[in-house]
Scaffold this active site. Sequence first.
Site, PDB file in Angstrom:
ATOM      1  N   ASP A 106       7.468  13.695  38.682  1.00 29.04           N
ATOM      2  CA  ASP A 106       8.030  13.422  37.358  1.00 29.04           C
ATOM      3  C   ASP A 106       9.548  13.543  37.373  1.00 29.04           C
ATOM      4  O   ASP A 106      10.151  13.978  38.361  1.00 29.04           O
ATOM      5  CB  ASP A 106       7.390  14.311  36.286  1.00 29.04           C
ATOM      6  CG  ASP A 106       7.670  15.791  36.482  1.00 29.04           C
ATOM      7  OD1 ASP A 106       8.800  16.141  36.848  1.00 29.04           O
ATOM      8  OD2 ASP A 106       6.751  16.604  36.255  1.00 29.04           O
ATOM      9  N   GLN A 107      10.174  13.166  36.278  1.00 23.99           N
ATOM     10  CA  GLN A 107      11.633  13.075  36.223  1.00 23.99           C
ATOM     11  C   GLN A 107      12.328  14.393  36.576  1.00 23.99           C
ATOM     12  O   GLN A 107      13.370  14.399  37.228  1.00 23.99           O
ATOM     13  CB  GLN A 107      12.072  12.628  34.825  1.00 23.99           C
ATOM     14  CG  GLN A 107      13.579  12.403  34.697  1.00 23.99           C
ATOM     15  CD  GLN A 107      13.978  11.895  33.327  1.00 23.99           C
ATOM     16  OE1 GLN A 107      13.178  11.897  32.395  1.00 23.99           O
ATOM     17  NE2 GLN A 107      15.217  11.448  33.187  1.00 23.99           N
TER      18      GLN A 107
END
Length: 239
Positions: A106-107
């Site tokens: 994820d980011q």
Amino acid sequence: MTDEGTRLNKYLASCGVGSRRACDALVQEGAVAVNGEPCTNPATRVGLDDTVTVQGKRVEPKNATVLLLHKPRGLVCSKNDEFGRGTIYGIIPPKYSHLNHVGRLDQDSEGLLILTNDGELANRLTHPRHKIEKEYLVTLGSAFDNEILGKLTSGVHTPAGRASATRVKRLSPRRVSMVLETGLKRQIREMFKTLGFKVTRLERVRLGGLTAPDLPPGKWRHLEPAEVELLFEGPKKKR
């Protein structure tokens, strides 16, 4: 078409179209034609003399490319982000923009990520039956008691379903090493959230038996065949 040759789904995967499962779906949806005729059977065999198209565009087997990227925080694993966020494809050469990322981070997470046009390899790395280990270093916002280690391995409920870790090792009052074989959405963050903790840093440091401590965030390199094989092995034992 031929009675020998290569199964259509495997052929498509070797062309970089996607995993075998994704190729099966494309065939069954009628998106694939062999020698100009629609083909909906993934087990159909094709040879080098056959012409295969996907949605009208011809595809051919590619030389396999496998990159190892140390994904930095702040980027998303997507070729085109609808929110305009920076993606991992902005830090690799444009000539590799056709490669697909295997799994995702994820980011706010960082660490090791494979990119390849080898659909068969991607399928082997992601299919649950292969039980590929992935090790993460996790930093929490507050200290924890050892009792949560057992809860992480026995399993907790998350929005994506019940999730558990294969192994967990305490490294310090706020840091743990966590090994997974599954890959539910935001699994580690959601597991700790269920237990009342916030993950402040999450880094993937091992894929199978492959580590790359000398590869800094934002950098990438090609994997040698021997390193690709390491992806399917366990961690190296310390002597």
